[in-house]
Design a protein around this motif. Structure first.
Motif, PDB file in Angstrom:
ATOM      1  N   ARG A  60       0.820  -1.201   0.000  1.00  0.00           N
ATOM      2  CA  ARG A  60       0.000   0.000   0.000  1.00  0.00           C
ATOM      3  C   ARG A  60       0.866   1.269   0.000  1.00  0.00           C
ATOM      4  N   ILE A  61       1.941   1.257   0.799  1.00  0.00           N
ATOM      5  CA  ILE A  61       2.836   2.413   0.823  1.00  0.00           C
ATOM      6  C   ILE A  61       3.477   2.614  -0.548  1.00  0.00           C
ATOM      7  N   HIS A  62       3.847   1.518  -1.200  1.00  0.00           N
ATOM      8  CA  HIS A  62       4.417   1.638  -2.546  1.00  0.00           C
ATOM      9  C   HIS A  62       3.405   2.277  -3.493  1.00  0.00           C
ATOM     10  N   GLY A  63       2.138   1.900  -3.353  1.00  0.00           N
ATOM     11  CA  GLY A  63       1.104   2.504  -4.189  1.00  0.00           C
ATOM     12  C   GLY A  63       1.004   4.004  -3.960  1.00  0.00           C
ATOM     13  N   GLU A  64       1.127   4.416  -2.695  1.00  0.00           N
ATOM     14  CA  GLU A  64       1.090   5.849  -2.379  1.00  0.00           C
ATOM     15  C   GLU A  64       2.315   6.560  -2.939  1.00  0.00           C
ATOM     16  N   ALA A  81       2.037   6.936  -6.772  1.00  0.00           N
ATOM     17  CA  ALA A  81       1.130   7.999  -7.200  1.00  0.00           C
ATOM     18  C   ALA A  81       1.841   9.350  -7.169  1.00  0.00           C
ATOM     19  N   ILE A  82       2.686   9.560  -6.161  1.00  0.00           N
ATOM     20  CA  ILE A  82       3.461  10.801  -6.069  1.00  0.00           C
ATOM     21  C   ILE A  82       4.454  10.893  -7.222  1.00  0.00           C
ATOM     22  N   VAL A  83       5.205   9.812  -7.426  1.00  0.00           N
ATOM     23  CA  VAL A  83       6.246   9.809  -8.450  1.00  0.00           C
ATOM     24  C   VAL A  83       5.644   9.920  -9.851  1.00  0.00           C
ATOM     25  N   ASP A  84       4.559   9.238 -10.094  1.00  0.00           N
ATOM     26  CA  ASP A  84       3.912   9.329 -11.409  1.00  0.00           C
ATOM     27  C   ASP A  84       3.524  10.776 -11.720  1.00  0.00           C
ATOM     28  N   ALA A  85       2.976  11.470 -10.717  1.00  0.00           N
ATOM     29  CA  ALA A  85       2.576  12.865 -10.922  1.00  0.00           C
ATOM     30  C   ALA A  85       3.791  13.764 -11.142  1.00  0.00           C
ATOM     31  N   ARG A 144       4.941  13.337 -14.664  1.00  0.00           N
ATOM     32  CA  ARG A 144       4.033  13.999 -15.616  1.00  0.00           C
ATOM     33  C   ARG A 144       4.070  15.524 -15.460  1.00  0.00           C
ATOM     34  N   GLN A 145       4.826  15.985 -14.476  1.00  0.00           N
ATOM     35  CA  GLN A 145       4.900  17.416 -14.162  1.00  0.00           C
ATOM     36  C   GLN A 145       3.520  17.989 -13.834  1.00  0.00           C
ATOM     37  N   ASP A 146       2.735  17.166 -13.131  1.00  0.00           N
ATOM     38  CA  ASP A 146       1.387  17.561 -12.719  1.00  0.00           C
ATOM     39  C   ASP A 146       1.433  17.967 -11.247  1.00  0.00           C
ATOM     40  N   ALA A 197      -1.502  13.556  -4.088  1.00  0.00           N
ATOM     41  CA  ALA A 197      -0.944  12.246  -3.718  1.00  0.00           C
ATOM     42  C   ALA A 197      -0.120  12.338  -2.436  1.00  0.00           C
ATOM     43  N   MET A 198       0.662  13.412  -2.292  1.00  0.00           N
ATOM     44  CA  MET A 198       1.463  13.578  -1.076  1.00  0.00           C
ATOM     45  C   MET A 198       0.558  13.795   0.133  1.00  0.00           C
ATOM     46  N   ARG A 199      -0.503  14.567  -0.045  1.00  0.00           N
ATOM     47  CA  ARG A 199      -1.446  14.790   1.065  1.00  0.00           C
ATOM     48  C   ARG A 199      -2.039  13.456   1.533  1.00  0.00           C
ATOM     49  N   LYS A 200      -2.452  12.644   0.590  1.00  0.00           N
ATOM     50  CA  LYS A 200      -3.030  11.351   0.959  1.00  0.00           C
ATOM     51  C   LYS A 200      -2.012  10.500   1.706  1.00  0.00           C
ATOM     52  N   HIS A 201      -0.782  10.460   1.215  1.00  0.00           N
ATOM     53  CA  HIS A 201       0.272   9.650   1.823  1.00  0.00           C
ATOM     54  C   HIS A 201       0.527  10.077   3.266  1.00  0.00           C
TER      55      HIS A 201
END
Length: 262
Positions: free
Chosen positions: A192-196, A199-203, A206-208, A215-219
């Motif tokens: 689950r932590i890897h999934g969090e 999500a941060i790294v993917d964004a 993408r420079q989003d 994603a960081m807030r959720k983590h």
């Protein structure tokens, strides 16, 4: 004549038994209010009272905008936390709240400002950290702090990176992961932590900036929820005096010269 239990107590006890028996696993989301109303044939008021009782006992924790989730924190009777560690819980919660306010923006700025090499390095660091699945009793709860620092460095704001570097020595040694994650659940926890993290790294890649902040807030909110649940289950509440003492310690550290940032 035996006095009948209140409906909220009956619902709370039923949900508690599901949690203890494993029908509802740590990290699982509780059914919605509407679903619980239908399952137990009770009103929303009854369901809310039952869930509030479970929350007060540290069995469930809220996640903003998502609902209530079964706590990953073992109940105090099943494990032992040293008194000196328990005493740091209030300031640990305060520091996590501080991290939340700073690192959400750090992730967004990183997404908007990072170089291609930094994006690759952040993903490589994530993969290396998340590939480890150590015994929770032998690793610190914030084992991924270097990953967070790498994001802060790529945010191109020396104050953010310097500030989070200062917090590191106070945050990282706090707790063993085993205080909030049972050994049998470690693999699902790490997944689950890897999934969090992903999500941060993917964004970031993408420079989003918006998605990176989200994603960081959720983590960090998930991490904060676990520590708050531990505090609640252990009967530890933050007091004004403890908050002031923690702040005094932090500000003493902040008076030292800023570290050199490479």
């Amino acid at each position: 004549m035996t006095k009948r239990k209140p409906l909220s107590t009956i619902v709370a006890e039923s949900l508690s038994e599901k949690i203890r028996s494993g029908s509802l696993l740590p990290g699982a989301q509780l059914p919605t209010e509407a679903e619980l109303c239908a399952e137990y044939d009770v009103s929303r008021t009854v369901v809310r009272e039952a869930v509030a009782r479970l929350r007060s006992e540290g069995m469930v924790v809220p996640q903003q905008g998502r609902g209530m989730f079964v706590s990953e924190t073992p109940t105090p009777r099943n494990f032992s936390i040293p008194d000196e560690t328990l005493r740091t819980l209030p300031e640990t919660i305060a520091l996590l709240e501080l991290r939340l306010s700073v690192e959400v923006e750090s992730a967004g700025l990183c997404a908007e400002r990072r170089t291609d090499k930094e994006a690759r390095d952040i993903r490589a660091m994530m993969d290396e950290i998340d590939a480890r699945h150590p015994d929770p009793a032998a690793v610190q709860i914030h084992y991924d702090y270097d990953f967070h620092l790498a994001i802060a460095k790529a945010a191109r704001n020396e104050f953010i990176h310097g500030f989070l570097s200062y917090l590191g020595p106070m945050i990282v040694p706090r707790f063993q992961l085993g205080y909030v994650v049972a050994p049998a659940l470690k693999d699902s926890y790490y997944a689950r932590i890897h999934g969090e993290h992903k999500a941060i790294v993917d964004a970031i890649e993408r420079q989003d900036g918006g998605k990176a902040r989200q994603a960081m807030r959720k983590h960090l909110q998930n991490s904060l929820g676990r520590v708050r649940a531990l505090a609640k289950a252990s009967g530890i509440e933050a007091t004004e005096a403890e908050q002031k003492a923690a702040a005094a310690s932090l500000f003493t550290e902040l008076k030292k010269p800023l570290p050199t940032v490479g």
